[in-house]
Design an enzyme around this catalytic site. Structure first.
Site, PDB file in Angstrom:
ATOM      1  N   ARG A   1      30.271  25.809  35.980  1.00 50.87           N
ATOM      2  CA  ARG A   1      30.664  26.792  35.405  1.00 50.87           C
ATOM      3  C   ARG A   1      30.005  27.013  34.037  1.00 50.87           C
ATOM      4  NH1 ARG A   1      36.610  29.651  34.810  1.00 50.87           N
ATOM      5  NH2 ARG A   1      35.883  30.566  37.101  1.00 50.87           N
TER       6      ARG A   1
ATOM      7  N   HIS B   1      29.752  36.268  38.724  1.00 57.70           N
ATOM      8  CA  HIS B   1      31.002  35.424  39.264  1.00 57.70           C
ATOM      9  C   HIS B   1      30.787  35.386  40.920  1.00 57.70           C
ATOM     10  CE1 HIS B   1      34.123  32.803  39.274  1.00 57.70           C
ATOM     11  NE2 HIS B   1      35.176  33.453  38.952  1.00 57.70           N
TER      12      HIS B   1
ATOM     13  N   GLN C   1      33.948  34.639  43.213  1.00 55.41           N
ATOM     14  CA  GLN C   1      34.935  35.324  43.153  1.00 55.41           C
ATOM     15  C   GLN C   1      34.945  36.601  44.197  1.00 55.41           C
ATOM     16  OE1 GLN C   1      37.992  35.063  41.119  1.00 55.41           O
ATOM     17  NE2 GLN C   1      38.486  36.634  42.462  1.00 55.41           N
TER      18      GLN C   1
ATOM     19  N   ASP D   1      39.969  43.700  35.408  1.00 57.59           N
ATOM     20  CA  ASP D   1      39.589  42.313  34.890  1.00 57.59           C
ATOM     21  C   ASP D   1      39.972  42.076  33.415  1.00 57.59           C
ATOM     22  OD1 ASP D   1      38.831  39.494  34.673  1.00 57.59           O
ATOM     23  OD2 ASP D   1      36.702  39.911  34.689  1.00 57.59           O
TER      24      ASP D   1
ATOM     25  N   CYS E   1      40.789  39.263  39.405  1.00 55.07           N
ATOM     26  CA  CYS E   1      40.453  37.864  39.702  1.00 55.07           C
ATOM     27  C   CYS E   1      41.282  36.724  38.934  1.00 55.07           C
ATOM     28  CB  CYS E   1      38.979  37.620  39.586  1.00 55.07           C
ATOM     29  SG  CYS E   1      38.780  37.826  37.498  1.00 55.07           S
TER      30      CYS E   1
ATOM     31  N   ARG F   1      39.968  32.256  47.203  1.00 53.68           N
ATOM     32  CA  ARG F   1      38.746  31.421  46.632  1.00 53.68           C
ATOM     33  C   ARG F   1      38.569  30.210  47.475  1.00 53.68           C
ATOM     34  NH1 ARG F   1      37.841  32.123  41.234  1.00 53.68           N
ATOM     35  NH2 ARG F   1      36.281  30.826  41.799  1.00 53.68           N
TER      36      ARG F   1
HETATM   37  N1   CP Z   1      39.122  33.767  38.561  1.00 52.14           N
HETATM   38  C1   CP Z   1      38.747  32.649  38.195  1.00 52.14           C
HETATM   39  O1   CP Z   1      37.547  32.341  38.238  1.00 52.14           O
HETATM   40  O2   CP Z   1      39.992  31.961  37.489  1.00 52.14           O
HETATM   41  P1   CP Z   1      39.369  30.417  36.805  1.00 52.14           P
HETATM   42  O3   CP Z   1      38.973  31.005  35.379  1.00 52.14           O
HETATM   43  O4   CP Z   1      40.949  30.194  36.489  1.00 52.14           O
HETATM   44  O5   CP Z   1      38.649  29.636  37.455  1.00 52.14           O
HETATM   45  N1  NVA Z   2      35.535  38.041  33.069  1.00 59.22           N
HETATM   46  C1  NVA Z   2      35.996  36.787  32.956  1.00 59.22           C
HETATM   47  C2  NVA Z   2      36.281  36.109  34.405  1.00 59.22           C
HETATM   48  C3  NVA Z   2      37.115  35.082  34.234  1.00 59.22           C
HETATM   49  C4  NVA Z   2      37.311  34.302  35.434  1.00 59.22           C
HETATM   50  C5  NVA Z   2      35.374  36.086  32.012  1.00 59.22           C
HETATM   51  O1  NVA Z   2      34.389  35.797  32.183  1.00 59.22           O
HETATM   52  O2  NVA Z   2      36.128  35.179  31.096  1.00 59.22           O
END
Ligand code: CP
Ligand code: NVA
Length: 301
Positions: free
Chosen positions: A107, A134, A137, A218, A259, A287
């Protein structure tokens, strides 16, 4: 090398097989303790590096648990604690990690980071979120939709809010899984132009959600967005909150997804998040199952 970098970079037939395998693995271990290994443990003897340059709850824990259930071992690493955070190149890091581990999940911020990791690694690389997409997800989201409502092909999915990284993976999925995706949000927060053609735009959220099979929200401020933009974004997005009045415009049996993490009573009200349409915690659980299937796909096991 089979990476999982984005939904549009994996064949539709492989995506379908991943979702079907995820369903099968979930069903096979129903009722077991979370820590019990699967009957089939194709990751025995494998080590997976999970690298985070941004915070995470779901991605971190679901990958860690998933690898263990498949018989493998994990290393959860913070990018800041590695030499990566102190000037070592991504390319060198990728080549070094490839000598130690069998799979890398990362990530990060810039998409180029994950692309460079994949280019130089001799082991598969999985995208655990970048500023742009993502994909893991949305594989869980497609799985969750189909569990509750049957095949997603031809269904109407409405995204309310910011045209962000999670939306981008939904847009890629709309093409691969052949569903109708509508974006409703303010023009300054439109999705990036590269995604045009994959979705329709309707600025009026009441009109957008009419007849929707799935409504998605989101956060209004993503991890890569500057905090200084918070107030402006809230002002732009307030009219796109998913509340009970909006959900009433969707189909009576529509689903609501987010998410997570959510900012309750901002992008969606608690009444919706905890209400009859909401499948947010199934999404979070899936997930785990979806990513187990993604890892098996990448490793060919
Ligand atoms: N939805 C998601 O990716 O959650 P986290 O940021 O907690 O990993
Ligand atoms: N759009 C959000 C998703 C988190 C899982 C971010 O990038 O922070």
């Amino acid at each position: 090398m089979t990476h999982f970098l984005d939904i549009h970079k994996t064949d539709a037939s492989d995506l379908r097989r991943i979702i079907d395998n995820a369903h099968a693995m979930k069903t096979a271990r129903a009722g077991r303790p979370k820590g019990a290994p699967d009957d089939d443990r194709p990751l025995e003897g494998h080590i997976v590096a999970l690298i985070f340059e941004k915070p995470s709850t779901r991605t971190r824990i679901s990958f860690d648990v998933g690898v263990r259930q498949l018989g493998g071992q994990t290393m959860v690493l913070s990018g800041a604690d590695m030499q990566l955070g102190h000037g070592e190149t991504i390319a060198d890091t990728a080549r070094v990690l490839s000598r130690y581990v069998d799979l890398i999940m990362m990530r990060t911020f810039e998409e180029d980071t994950i692309l460079e990791m994949a280019e130089y690694a001799d082991v598969p690389v999985i995208n655990g979120l970048t500023n742009r997409t993502h994909p893991c997800q949305i594989m869980a989201d497609v799985m969750t939709f189909e569990e509750h409502s049957g095949p997603i092909k031809g269904k109407k999915v409405v995204w309310c809010g910011d045209g962000n990284n999670v939306f981008a993976s939904f847009a890629h999925a709309a093409k691969q899984f052949d569903f109708d995706l509508v974006f409703t949000g303010p023009e300054p927060l439109d999705p990036e132009p590269a995604l045009s053609g994959l979705y329709r735009v309707e600025r009026n959220p009441d009109i957008a959600v009419a007849g929707a099979d799935l409504v998605v929200a989101d956060t209004w401020v993503s991890m890569h967005d500057p905090q200084s933009a918070r107030e402006r974004r809230h002002n732009q997005l307030r009219g796109y909150q998913v509340n009970e009045a909006l959900m009433e415009k969707a189909k009576p049996d529509s689903l609501f997804m987010h998410c997570l993490p959510a900012h309750r009573d901002e992008e969606a009200t608690s009444a919706v998040m905890d209400g009859p349409h909401s499948v947010i915690f199934d999404e979070a659980e899936n997930r785990l199952h979806a990513q187990k299937a993604i890892m098996r796909h990448c490793l060919g096991v």
